[in-house]
Motif scaffolding. Structure first.
Motif, short mmCIF file in Angstrom:
data_model
loop_
_atom_site.label_atom_id
_atom_site.label_comp_id
_atom_site.label_asym_id
_atom_site.label_seq_id
_atom_site.Cartn_x
_atom_site.Cartn_y
_atom_site.Cartn_z
N LEU A 41 0.83 -1.21 0.00
CA LEU A 41 0.00 0.00 0.00
C LEU A 41 0.87 1.26 0.00
N LEU A 42 1.97 1.23 0.75
CA LEU A 42 2.89 2.37 0.76
C LEU A 42 3.50 2.59 -0.62
N MET A 43 3.81 1.51 -1.32
CA MET A 43 4.35 1.63 -2.66
C MET A 43 3.31 2.19 -3.62
N VAL A 44 2.07 1.75 -3.48
CA VAL A 44 0.98 2.28 -4.30
C VAL A 44 0.85 3.79 -4.09
N MET A 45 0.85 4.20 -2.83
CA MET A 45 0.69 5.63 -2.51
C MET A 45 1.86 6.46 -3.03
N ALA A 46 3.07 5.93 -2.91
CA ALA A 46 4.25 6.65 -3.39
C ALA A 46 4.18 6.86 -4.90
N ALA A 47 3.83 5.82 -5.63
CA ALA A 47 3.73 5.93 -7.09
C ALA A 47 2.57 6.83 -7.48
N ALA A 48 1.47 6.78 -6.72
CA ALA A 48 0.31 7.62 -7.01
C ALA A 48 0.64 9.09 -6.82
N VAL A 49 1.37 9.40 -5.76
CA VAL A 49 1.78 10.79 -5.52
C VAL A 49 2.66 11.29 -6.66
N TYR A 50 3.53 10.42 -7.15
CA TYR A 50 4.42 10.80 -8.26
C TYR A 50 3.63 11.11 -9.53
N SER A 51 2.73 10.22 -9.92
CA SER A 51 1.97 10.46 -11.16
C SER A 51 1.02 11.64 -11.01
N TRP A 52 0.49 11.85 -9.81
CA TRP A 52 -0.36 13.02 -9.57
C TRP A 52 0.47 14.29 -9.76
N GLY A 53 1.72 14.25 -9.28
CA GLY A 53 2.60 15.40 -9.44
C GLY A 53 2.87 15.71 -10.90
N ILE A 54 2.97 14.66 -11.72
CA ILE A 54 3.16 14.85 -13.16
C ILE A 54 1.97 15.60 -13.74
N PHE A 55 0.77 15.22 -13.31
CA PHE A 55 -0.45 15.87 -13.78
C PHE A 55 -0.48 17.34 -13.36
N ASP A 56 -0.10 17.60 -12.12
CA ASP A 56 -0.11 18.97 -11.60
C ASP A 56 0.88 19.88 -12.34
N LYS A 57 1.94 19.29 -12.87
CA LYS A 57 2.93 20.06 -13.62
C LYS A 57 2.45 20.40 -15.03
N GLY A 58 1.30 19.87 -15.41
CA GLY A 58 0.76 20.14 -16.73
C GLY A 58 1.28 19.21 -17.80
N GLU A 59 2.03 18.18 -17.40
CA GLU A 59 2.54 17.22 -18.36
C GLU A 59 1.48 16.18 -18.67
N LYS A 60 1.66 15.47 -19.79
CA LYS A 60 0.68 14.47 -20.21
C LYS A 60 0.66 13.31 -19.22
N ILE A 61 -0.54 12.96 -18.78
CA ILE A 61 -0.69 11.88 -17.82
C ILE A 61 -1.03 10.56 -18.49
N THR A 62 -1.43 10.63 -19.77
CA THR A 62 -1.85 9.42 -20.48
C THR A 62 -0.82 8.31 -20.47
N PRO A 63 0.48 8.60 -20.72
CA PRO A 63 1.47 7.52 -20.69
C PRO A 63 1.54 6.80 -19.35
N TYR A 64 1.33 7.53 -18.27
CA TYR A 64 1.38 6.92 -16.94
C TYR A 64 0.12 6.08 -16.69
N LEU A 65 -1.02 6.60 -17.17
CA LEU A 65 -2.26 5.86 -17.03
C LEU A 65 -2.20 4.55 -17.83
N ALA A 66 -1.88 4.69 -19.11
CA ALA A 66 -1.84 3.51 -19.98
C ALA A 66 -0.71 2.56 -19.59
N GLY A 67 0.46 3.12 -19.34
CA GLY A 67 1.60 2.29 -18.98
C GLY A 67 1.38 1.53 -17.68
N GLY A 68 0.85 2.24 -16.68
CA GLY A 68 0.59 1.60 -15.39
C GLY A 68 -0.45 0.51 -15.51
N ALA A 69 -1.52 0.79 -16.27
CA ALA A 69 -2.60 -0.19 -16.42
C ALA A 69 -2.13 -1.43 -17.17
N ILE A 70 -1.43 -1.22 -18.29
CA ILE A 70 -0.98 -2.35 -19.11
C ILE A 70 0.08 -3.18 -18.39
#
Length: 246
Positions: A41-70
């Motif tokens: 769960l801690l690993m999930v939260m750490a990775a989630a915070v990272y990808s959320w930060g990418i979104f907040d920076k205005g960068e494309k989140i799609t690669p993280y969504l698709a990559g993480g899911a696949i």
């Protein structure tokens, strides 16, 4: 071995039938499973915070969504068929799920303020409440209970598969995403079924430890329970989004 039945497709009867049960210090324990679940769960939260930060920076989140899911889906399949690899692959799966959940949560948060915090609170609140009720034996995973939840879970899975196929033909099922009364009732039912799957997973883990399953099953059981929690969180998130649309 019927006591190992679970509605989680990962935690099923054949899972333990294929394992060599042991009765020494190398056996699975509930404490060990809990510790590994917390770590994942801690690993999930750490990775989630990272990808959320990418979104907040205005960068494309799609690669993280698709990559993480696949990647998460592929890792899950490997772990299911190679359970002894769970100690090595479960953390990688947790990171992939975190990237996906962080991205999807950021998207929902941009549309509905405060929805993610509510979803997280409800998910863990449901988890804790059901665990307490299970430990107090208020809720028991009887044969009838298992049959009902299994049938409902299978029905939901088939329905989602049909809806996914129909989307390729530009056919959408309105209440899956709209905040209509039917849509909200449907989401409530799915959330309830996802939550009840936790009870069966608790039962399987408890009995697995009692029967002396191999030590690596602590990782495998934690991975499987994580799948149920992720499903529950996503369904609660969808339900809250529907309520916010009304």
């Amino acid at each position: 071995m019927a006591l190992f039945q679970s509605n989680n497709p990962v935690l099923k009867e054949s899972t333990f039938e294929q394992a060599t049960l042991v009765q020494d210090g190398n056996a699975m324990t509930i404490r060990g499973t809990v510790n590994k679940m917390i770590f994942l769960l801690l690993m999930v939260m750490a990775a989630a915070v990272y990808s959320w930060g990418i979104f907040d920076k205005g960068e494309k989140i799609t690669p993280y969504l698709a990559g993480g899911a696949i990647a998460g889906f592929i890792l899950a399949l490997v772990i299911i068929f190679k359970k002894e690899w769970a100690p090595y692959l479960a953390p990688a799966y947790a990171l992939c799920e975190g990237l996906f959940l962080g991205g999807i949560s950021a998207l929902y948060s941009s549309l509905y303020e405060g929805i993610v915090l509510q979803a997280v609170g409800l998910t863990f609140g449901t988890f804790i409440a059901l665990l307490v009720l299970y430990r107090a034996r208020v809720i028991r995973a009887t044969a009838r209970f298992k049959a009902v939840v299994f049938t409902a879970t299978a029905g939901i899975a088939i329905f989602y598969l049909i809806a996914w196929v129909l989307r390729f033909f530009n056919i959408n099922i309105p209440f899956l995403h709209e905040g209509s009364t039917v849509g909200i009732i449907f989401s409530l039912v799915v959330v309830a079924i996802a939550a009840l799957n936790l009870v069966l997973d608790f039962d399987m883990i408890e009995n697995g430890a009692a029967q002396g399953a191999p030590k690596y099953f602590e990782w495998f059981a934690s991975f499987a329970l994580l799948i149920t929690l992720v499903w529950l969180y996503l369904e609660i998130l969808r339900l809250l989004a529907k309520l916010n649309r009304r």
